[in-house]
Design a protein around this motif. Structure first.
Motif: not given
Length: 263
Positions: A237-241
């Motif tokens: 989720r952090l990577i995609v954000f």
């Protein structure tokens, strides 16, 4: 929350399992067309509908082949996630069990080929497309880059080099619209931590203690304030954000359960 990623394209290395697979799933769910690179296609990756490119990214030829095939499939690349890493347990265990005097050059070379040169070569091959599309590079590093005394020493140093690479890409290509961001996880519930034959399982066997006890010891020694490892989905989720449109460039985001204490 709309991340404004629908219709974009992405290349994810190490996309067959763990963090990479979780990233592929989230990107596909956001409407991104994804090419995933790994040596083998897992059933889980096939289920995502992403296009799989089987390559060995420890070689220069593998990086070139990946971007050529990804460009042919996608037309252009908006997002590059350099995630491939860890590899064979025997390789990473050497860096944890052997001293600087004992660890041979061949181990250092293999570790840098997998964790640093793969990202350098794939990024370099993708940059013309990323410049044209004003794209984003997300490098998946590790808090090990900041913990010189903990874990496999060759792995730690290779991740420190990867962090520096992110800064260089951001500095040199930011004026042309390319962003580069580092994501640095701490312990994550992938095979390294959960499999009996993974690194932590191997170290538990070496020390004659139960696997779960070794996990607890590591988390305590590292000073994890949440008392648990992160999940691949949390890291993804952090990577995609980070890959979504913003003015963030050259930054590092840590997701480690509170291990890094320094300001």
């Amino acid at each position: 929350m709309d991340l404004e990623l629908a219709g974009k394209t992405a290349v994810v290395t190490g996309g067959s399992k763990g963090i990479g697979l979780a990233v592929v799933r989230l990107l596909v769910a956001e409407g991104v067309r994804v090419v995933a690179a790994s040596r083998r296609e897992t059933p889980e990756l096939k289920e995502t509908g992403a296009v799989h490119v089987p390559v060995d990214l420890t070689t220069a030829e593998g990086a070139t082949e990946l971007i050529e095939r990804a460009t042919a499939e996608l037309g252009a690349i908006d997002i590059l996630v350099n995630n491939v890493g860890v590899g064979d347990t025997d390789d990473i265990a050497k860096g944890a069990l052997l001293s600087l005097l004992e660890l041979p050059d061949s181990a250092w070379q293999h570790t840098f080929d997998l964790h640093f040169y793969s990202a350098l070569r794939v990024t370099r091959a993708a940059l013309p497309s990323l410049v044209d599309r004003k794209g984003t590079v997300v490098n998946v590093s590790s808090i090990a880059a900041r913990l010189a005394g903990a874990g496999p020493v060759d792995y730690n140093v290779s991740k420190a080099a990867l962090n520096a690479l992110t800064k260089i890409v951001a500095e040199q290509f930011g004026p042309q619209g390319v962003r580069a961001i580092t994501i640095s996880p701490g312990p994550v519930s992938t095979g390294v931590w959960t499999d009996p034959d993974g690194l932590i399982g191997r170290l538990a066997a070496e020390n004659g203690v139960p696997h779960e006890e070794m996990v607890t010891q590591f988390l305590d020694n590292l000073g994890t304030t949440t008392g648990r490892v992160s999940t691949p989905e949390e890291v993804a989720r952090l990577i995609v954000f980070a890959a979504s449109p913003s003015n963030i460039n050259g930054a590092e985001y840590v997701i480690d359960g509170g291990i890094i204490k320094s300001v």
